[in-house]
Design an enzyme around this catalytic site. Structure first.
Site, PDB file in Angstrom:
ATOM      1  N   ASP A   1       8.666  26.506 -36.772  1.00 50.20           N
ATOM      2  CA  ASP A   1       9.006  27.785 -36.908  1.00 50.20           C
ATOM      3  C   ASP A   1       7.892  28.597 -36.245  1.00 50.20           C
ATOM      4  OD1 ASP A   1      11.161  29.346 -37.467  1.00 50.20           O
ATOM      5  OD2 ASP A   1      10.186  30.209 -39.275  1.00 50.20           O
TER       6      ASP A   1
ATOM      7  N   LYS B   1       0.844  26.261 -19.706  1.00 45.68           N
ATOM      8  CA  LYS B   1       1.399  26.975 -21.085  1.00 45.68           C
ATOM      9  C   LYS B   1       1.299  25.989 -21.921  1.00 45.68           C
ATOM     10  CE  LYS B   1       5.572  29.054 -23.045  1.00 45.68           C
ATOM     11  NZ  LYS B   1       6.783  28.977 -23.144  1.00 45.68           N
TER      12      LYS B   1
ATOM     13  N   ARG C   1       2.488  26.993 -29.495  1.00 46.26           N
ATOM     14  CA  ARG C   1       2.852  25.814 -29.983  1.00 46.26           C
ATOM     15  C   ARG C   1       2.125  24.210 -29.228  1.00 46.26           C
ATOM     16  NH1 ARG C   1       7.467  26.957 -28.177  1.00 46.26           N
ATOM     17  NH2 ARG C   1       8.182  27.431 -30.038  1.00 46.26           N
TER      18      ARG C   1
ATOM     19  N   SER D   1      15.811  21.289 -34.102  1.00 49.72           N
ATOM     20  CA  SER D   1      15.866  22.359 -33.064  1.00 49.72           C
ATOM     21  C   SER D   1      16.723  22.143 -32.207  1.00 49.72           C
ATOM     22  CB  SER D   1      14.794  22.793 -32.405  1.00 49.72           C
ATOM     23  OG  SER D   1      14.833  23.763 -31.750  1.00 49.72           O
TER      24      SER D   1
END
Length: 197
Positions: free
Chosen positions: A69, A175, A181, A8
């Site tokens: 993804d 978070k 994620r 990424s």
């Protein structure tokens, strides 16, 4: 596994993944450190795109590679933007334009339920026949006005009713723990730990 390349160039993703994998003692390197170009994402599913990205990074670097993804899926839009989340408003990519397009489409929509989805693939080598795969979802709804300065992507518009905040209003640690994620990476960490026992 001492080194791992992340397939990424997204600085927000790199930061989140690096923080979550740090306790394993694995050195996480972005694919840009090896001048690896971004892979095509030609498929219509998150899992297929994650696999092709990980395979590309591993083949180019000779290292184990991790790719995710992820995107936001809106119920009223039949799961869109989905795999096109980063390019929802076209090229060049722009969080601001993507968010504006989503708000415009949902302005007169009563159902604004949405969820983030993430699938993570870890390949030990480019031809790994048994990749480690983990996924996670994070449910909320879209608000029409941004709130908060943290996170990235759609976070200022992704509202979490149980917390009364958007994802962009959460501290990074919180978070990382509860996001799509974060959940996927926690599951992946478990899989990696099981393999090294």
């Amino acid at each position: 596994m001492q080194k791992l390349v992340i397939a990424s160039s997204n600085s927000g993703k790199l930061r989140e993944i690096g923080q979550l994998l740090q306790p394993l003692g694995i050195e996480v390197l972005p694919q840009s450190a090896f001048n690896v170009t971004e892979s095509e994402e030609p498929y219509c599913t998150f899992i297929e795109n994650a696999l092709v990205k990980a395979r590309h990074a591993s083949r180019c670097t000779g290292l184990p590679a991790l790719a995710d993804d992820s995107g936001i899926c809106v119920s009223a839009l039949n799961g869109k933007p989905g795999i096109l989340s980063a390019r929802y408003a076209g090229e060049p990519r722009s969080d601001e334009r993507n968010n504006q397009k989503l708000v415009d489409v949902l302005t007169d929509e009563a159902d604004r339920k949405a969820h983030y989805y993430c699938v993570i693939v870890l390949l030990r080598h480019p031809d790994d026949p048994q990749p480690l795969i983990a996924d996670g979802s994070w449910h909320g709804e879209i608000v029409l006005r941004p709130r908060g300065a943290g996170g990235f992507g759609y976070d200022p518009y992704f509202f979490l009713p149980d917390l009364g905040k958007t994802a962009a209003e959460l501290p990074a640690e919180q978070k990382n723990r509860i996001s799509h994620r974060g959940k996927a990476l926690a599951r992946l960490v478990e899989r990696i730990s099981e393999e090294t026992l």
